[in-house]
Design a protein around this motif. Structure first.
Motif: not given
Length: 90
Positions: A39-58
């Motif tokens: 769902g756009g995030s992953a746990r790495v050790g004790d941290a939560v990594v949130e992925f952000v991508v600008p997306g697609v032009d409609p």
């Protein structure tokens, strides 16, 4: 072709929320897959990594690239998530 290998450095204890900006979906997908993002995030050790991508032009159906989409999405993501660390990979 095998998936590339990604290794993140150890995250210091004080960093709990990481925002990872990647400009293109094709760049973000293998990283997210290797880290087991759900769902756009992953746990790495004790941290939560949130992925952000600008997306697609409609209208054009292609990735939104360039400084305006990057600044817009990063501003929103930083305001919403208040990350301890922001990594720009794109």
């Amino acid at each position: 072709m095998p998936d590339p290998t990604f290794t993140l450095p150890t995250v210091p204890a004080r960093v709990r929320r990481v925002l990872l900006f990647v400009a293109l979906r094709s760049e973000a997908e293998p990283i997210a897959r290797v880290l087991g993002a759900d769902g756009g995030s992953a746990r790495v050790g004790d941290a939560v990594v949130e992925f952000v991508v600008p997306g697609v032009d409609p209208t054009l159906g292609i990735d939104r690239i360039g400084p305006i989409p990057a600044a817009t999405i990063l501003t929103r993501a930083i305001a919403r998530g208040r990350p301890d660390l922001v990594l720009n990979m794109g």
